[in-house]
Motif scaffolding. Structure first.
Motif, short mmCIF file in Angstrom:
data_model
loop_
_atom_site.label_atom_id
_atom_site.label_comp_id
_atom_site.label_asym_id
_atom_site.label_seq_id
_atom_site.Cartn_x
_atom_site.Cartn_y
_atom_site.Cartn_z
N PHE A 106 0.82 -1.22 0.00
CA PHE A 106 0.00 0.00 0.00
C PHE A 106 0.85 1.26 0.00
O PHE A 106 0.44 2.30 -0.52
N ASP A 107 2.05 1.17 0.57
CA ASP A 107 2.92 2.35 0.62
C ASP A 107 3.32 2.82 -0.78
O ASP A 107 3.60 4.00 -0.99
N TYR A 109 1.36 1.71 -3.79
CA TYR A 109 0.18 1.85 -4.64
C TYR A 109 -0.66 3.08 -4.31
O TYR A 109 -1.30 3.65 -5.19
N THR A 110 -0.66 3.52 -3.06
CA THR A 110 -1.41 4.74 -2.73
C THR A 110 -0.71 5.99 -3.27
O THR A 110 -1.30 7.07 -3.30
N GLN A 111 0.53 5.82 -3.72
CA GLN A 111 1.27 6.94 -4.30
C GLN A 111 1.42 6.82 -5.82
O GLN A 111 2.06 7.66 -6.46
N GLN A 117 1.44 -0.34 -11.50
CA GLN A 117 1.07 0.99 -11.97
C GLN A 117 2.07 1.54 -12.97
O GLN A 117 1.70 2.30 -13.87
N GLU A 129 -0.68 10.61 -9.40
CA GLU A 129 -2.00 10.70 -8.79
C GLU A 129 -3.06 9.92 -9.57
O GLU A 129 -3.93 9.27 -8.98
N ALA A 132 -2.65 6.39 -8.66
CA ALA A 132 -3.05 6.20 -7.26
C ALA A 132 -4.57 6.09 -7.16
O ALA A 132 -5.10 5.23 -6.44
N GLN A 133 -5.29 6.95 -7.88
CA GLN A 133 -6.75 6.90 -7.88
C GLN A 133 -7.26 5.63 -8.55
O GLN A 133 -8.23 5.01 -8.09
N HIS A 136 -7.40 2.50 -6.27
CA HIS A 136 -8.12 2.67 -5.00
C HIS A 136 -8.77 1.34 -4.60
O HIS A 136 -9.20 0.57 -5.46
#
Length: 202
Positions: A106-107, A109-111, A117, A129, A132-133, A136
């Motif tokens: 998550f550290d 993929y949330t970025q 990605q 971004e 990241a979206q 989700h």
């Protein structure tokens, strides 16, 4: 009175990798079923997403137990059963490995810097971004064809139907057991374990 020294030989974990893999898969499979039971019997959406994430992580451990067993099998019969089981599991849970990767990392993929990605990027991945979206994580409860609640964890582009995933994990446990029995020279008819547990064949 003499005692056969073979009877006193210690049970060595390093000589029983297939059995250990089976035991670990069974244990994590029970975790999958417990998480699913919690999800199906709770109304709290916040708790549901937490349990759903844990279920997907436990799925990965069932798979790891199967893979460990497969590495330690020595007979063609045992390997064939488990190869079939692993293929069926992968087909039943498309995106399962990727979903676990997103949850675990998550550290990144949330970025927007996860491997999925930015697959073509080597070296440092810069925050993104849009990505990241796109990755989700969300949780929803769909209605199945027969009105049965179908909890689904959406991990970016990978929707995981948790009932289907749990059933696939249960079948894989059966496949592991049948592979180990074949390895030990005690084969059973293919699918016998499904029938004993009342599990539909894939």
């Amino acid at each position: 009175m003499t005692t056969d020294t073979a009877d006193r030989r210690p049970w060595l974990r390093t000589e029983h990798g297939a059995t250990i893999g089976h035991t670990e898969a069974w244990s994590w499979g029970r975790t999958v079923r417990l998480q699913l039971r919690r999800i199906l019997h709770e109304d709290d959406g916040e708790t549901g997403i937490i349990d759903a994430r844990q279920l997907v992580m436990a799925l990965r451990m069932v798979l790891r137990g199967a893979q460990m067993t497969r590495r330690h099998l020595t007979t063609d019969a045992g390997r064939a059963i488990l190869d079939e089981g692993l293929a069926a599991f992968t087909a039943a849970v498309p995106g399962g490995k990727e979903a676990r990767d997103v949850i675990e990392h998550f550290d990144e993929y949330t970025q927007g810097t996860g491997r999925l990605q930015q697959p073509a990027r080597t070296g440092l991945r810069l925050p993104d971004e849009e990505q990241a979206q796109r990755f989700h994580i969300d949780f929803r409860r769909d209605n199945g064809d027969n009105g049965q609640q179908r909890p689904v964890l959406i991990v970016g582009p990978y929707p995981i139907d948790l009932i289907t995933a749990a059933e696939a994990a249960n079948r894989l446990e059966c496949d592991i057991y049948e592979a180990v029995l074949a390895e030990e020279g005690r084969p059973v008819p293919r699918g016998w374990t499904y029938a004993i547990q009342g599990i539909p064949a894939p």
